[in-house]
Write an enzyme that holds these catalytic residues in place. Structure first.
Site, PDB file in Angstrom:
ATOM      1  N   MET A 215     -11.569   2.610  -5.037  1.00 11.65           N
ATOM      2  CA  MET A 215     -11.852   1.474  -4.158  1.00 11.65           C
ATOM      3  C   MET A 215     -10.616   1.017  -3.388  1.00 11.65           C
ATOM      4  O   MET A 215     -10.323  -0.171  -3.307  1.00 11.65           O
ATOM      5  CB  MET A 215     -12.437   0.314  -4.977  1.00 11.65           C
ATOM      6  CG  MET A 215     -13.722   0.667  -5.699  1.00 11.65           C
ATOM      7  SD  MET A 215     -14.991   1.322  -4.608  1.00 11.65           S
ATOM      8  CE  MET A 215     -15.493  -0.194  -3.809  1.00 11.65           C
ATOM      9  N   ARG A 216      -9.896   1.980  -2.834  1.00 10.77           N
ATOM     10  CA  ARG A 216      -8.740   1.624  -2.008  1.00 10.77           C
ATOM     11  C   ARG A 216      -8.678   2.533  -0.800  1.00 10.77           C
ATOM     12  O   ARG A 216      -9.035   3.717  -0.890  1.00 10.77           O
ATOM     13  CB  ARG A 216      -7.446   1.801  -2.808  1.00 10.77           C
ATOM     14  CG  ARG A 216      -7.186   0.692  -3.795  1.00 10.77           C
ATOM     15  CD  ARG A 216      -5.909   0.933  -4.558  1.00 10.77           C
ATOM     16  NE  ARG A 216      -4.711   0.850  -3.719  1.00 10.77           N
ATOM     17  CZ  ARG A 216      -4.137  -0.276  -3.325  1.00 10.77           C
ATOM     18  NH1 ARG A 216      -4.620  -1.422  -3.685  1.00 10.77           N
ATOM     19  NH2 ARG A 216      -3.045  -0.263  -2.561  1.00 10.77           N
TER      20      ARG A 216
ATOM     21  N   ASP B  31      -9.773  10.990   6.471  1.00 15.93           N
ATOM     22  CA  ASP B  31      -8.772  10.814   7.529  1.00 15.93           C
ATOM     23  C   ASP B  31      -8.344   9.349   7.538  1.00 15.93           C
ATOM     24  O   ASP B  31      -8.669   8.600   6.610  1.00 15.93           O
ATOM     25  CB  ASP B  31      -9.271  11.322   8.891  1.00 15.93           C
ATOM     26  CG  ASP B  31     -10.391  10.483   9.462  1.00 15.93           C
ATOM     27  OD1 ASP B  31     -10.685   9.404   8.902  1.00 15.93           O
ATOM     28  OD2 ASP B  31     -10.978  10.879  10.490  1.00 15.93           O
ATOM     29  N   GLU B  32      -7.643   8.940   8.591  1.00 21.05           N
ATOM     30  CA  GLU B  32      -7.046   7.594   8.539  1.00 21.05           C
ATOM     31  C   GLU B  32      -8.076   6.480   8.746  1.00 21.05           C
ATOM     32  O   GLU B  32      -7.784   5.316   8.526  1.00 21.05           O
ATOM     33  CB  GLU B  32      -5.867   7.462   9.527  1.00 21.05           C
ATOM     34  CG  GLU B  32      -6.163   7.769  10.973  1.00 21.05           C
ATOM     35  CD  GLU B  32      -6.284   9.272  11.259  1.00 21.05           C
ATOM     36  OE1 GLU B  32      -6.720   9.604  12.369  1.00 21.05           O
ATOM     37  OE2 GLU B  32      -5.990  10.106  10.374  1.00 21.05           O
TER      38      GLU B  32
ATOM     39  N   GLU C  48     -25.393  12.833  -5.430  1.00 21.85           N
ATOM     40  CA  GLU C  48     -23.924  12.819  -5.360  1.00 21.85           C
ATOM     41  C   GLU C  48     -23.347  13.778  -6.389  1.00 21.85           C
ATOM     42  O   GLU C  48     -22.377  14.502  -6.130  1.00 21.85           O
ATOM     43  CB  GLU C  48     -23.386  11.408  -5.643  1.00 21.85           C
ATOM     44  CG  GLU C  48     -23.693  10.392  -4.573  1.00 21.85           C
ATOM     45  CD  GLU C  48     -22.990   9.056  -4.838  1.00 21.85           C
ATOM     46  OE1 GLU C  48     -21.842   9.050  -5.273  1.00 21.85           O
ATOM     47  OE2 GLU C  48     -23.624   8.006  -4.604  1.00 21.85           O
TER      48      GLU C  48
ATOM     49  N   ARG D 257       0.839  -1.203   0.000  1.00 24.86           N
ATOM     50  CA  ARG D 257       0.000   0.000   0.000  1.00 24.86           C
ATOM     51  C   ARG D 257       0.877   1.258   0.000  1.00 24.86           C
ATOM     52  O   ARG D 257       0.618   2.222  -0.720  1.00 24.86           O
ATOM     53  CB  ARG D 257      -0.944   0.003   1.208  1.00 24.86           C
ATOM     54  CG  ARG D 257      -1.948   1.149   1.176  1.00 24.86           C
ATOM     55  CD  ARG D 257      -2.928   1.108   2.326  1.00 24.86           C
ATOM     56  NE  ARG D 257      -3.610  -0.163   2.466  1.00 24.86           N
ATOM     57  CZ  ARG D 257      -4.596  -0.586   1.664  1.00 24.86           C
ATOM     58  NH1 ARG D 257      -5.013   0.157   0.681  1.00 24.86           N
ATOM     59  NH2 ARG D 257      -5.152  -1.762   1.875  1.00 24.86           N
TER      60      ARG D 257
ATOM     61  N   HIS E  79     -19.422   9.402  -0.253  1.00 33.08           N
ATOM     62  CA  HIS E  79     -19.930   8.105   0.193  1.00 33.08           C
ATOM     63  C   HIS E  79     -21.455   8.102   0.058  1.00 33.08           C
ATOM     64  O   HIS E  79     -22.111   9.080   0.438  1.00 33.08           O
ATOM     65  CB  HIS E  79     -19.526   7.866   1.658  1.00 33.08           C
ATOM     66  CG  HIS E  79     -19.950   6.526   2.149  1.00 33.08           C
ATOM     67  ND1 HIS E  79     -19.313   5.368   1.773  1.00 33.08           N
ATOM     68  CD2 HIS E  79     -20.977   6.153   2.957  1.00 33.08           C
ATOM     69  CE1 HIS E  79     -19.926   4.331   2.332  1.00 33.08           C
ATOM     70  NE2 HIS E  79     -20.938   4.782   3.056  1.00 33.08           N
TER      71      HIS E  79
END
Ligand code: GRF
Length: 216
Positions: A90-91, A141-142, A174, A65, A109
């Site tokens: 998608m990661r 964020d993480e 969206e 990654r 989202h």
């Protein structure tokens, strides 16, 4: 000009809506600097090529990654990107990526977060029996689907909805919400207090009315 970097993995309808809204002058001062896909055959990537935009594939296969993200960050830097927009990417992205673009990575989202994070948000909403769902644009964020919320738009869940019908209704919103959020963030007129995104110099009521007249 503020330069956007779009990251996608698939269809790319959010990217196309952003590109169309820029062309229509609805996101003043923005341009798309680069579109990056981790999937070589993503239709969104082909749409970017057709529009004559810089389009790159950076595959993740065989890379950690951190290595993959380093390659993506290098590409974004090469194209002098100011704001990164994940649009069906998608990661998960690594802390190294976030450090390179602090508070400059957005995601969309298809639910009203914090409800239904993760995959198949529309199915989750139906199965839960939610009567209202929608979409959320947030800083990344993480943690997954977790960062500070910039804007949300709601849609009703109708009795005869299946996953597809609900997804379609959410997707329409969206396409409005992402451009609205990009415009707000690029204005720079906001502050973040804890988890709250606050637009400066504009009362909440006026903010709502302005956005309503601009985006419908
Ligand atoms: C959208 O529903 C978005 O909310 C989610 O992935 C989907 C991407 O659709 N993150 P598209 O590729 O932009 O058409």
């Amino acid at each position: 000009m503020k330069r956007l970097g779009i990251l996608l993995s698939g269809r790319g309808s959010n990217f196309i809506a952003i590109a169309d809204n820029i062309a229509a002058g609805k996101i003043p001062g923005a341009e798309i600097a680069v579109v990056i896909s981790n999937k070589p055959y993503a239709p969104g990537l082909q749409a970017a090529e057709q529009r004559g935009l810089n389009a790159h594939v950076i595959q993740s296969k065989g890379l950690s990654r951190a290595e993959h993200d380093a390659a993506v960050v290098a590409c974004l830097r090469e194209h002098k990107v100011d704001l990164v927009c994940l649009a069906g990417y998608m990661r998960l992205i690594s802390p190294v990526f976030l450090e390179a673009f602090p508070n400059k990575v957005l995601n969309i989202h298809p639910s009203l977060l914090p409800a239904f994070p993760g995959l198949d948000a529309q199915r989750q909403a139906l199965e839960y029996g939610a009567q209202v769902s929608g979409c959320t644009v947030h800083f990344v964020d993480e943690n997954l689907d977790h960062g500070v919320i910039i804007t949300q738009r709601s849609v009703p869940v109708l009795p005869d909805d299946d996953e597809h019908a609900l997804a379609e209704r959410i997707l329409e919103q969206e396409h409005i919400a992402y451009s609205e959020a990009i415009r707000l963030v690029l204005s720079g007129d906001y502050e973040i207090c804890g988890r709250r995104y606050l637009q400066k110099g504009i009362s909440p009521r006026r903010h709502r009315d302005t956005e309503k007249s601009r985006w419908g």
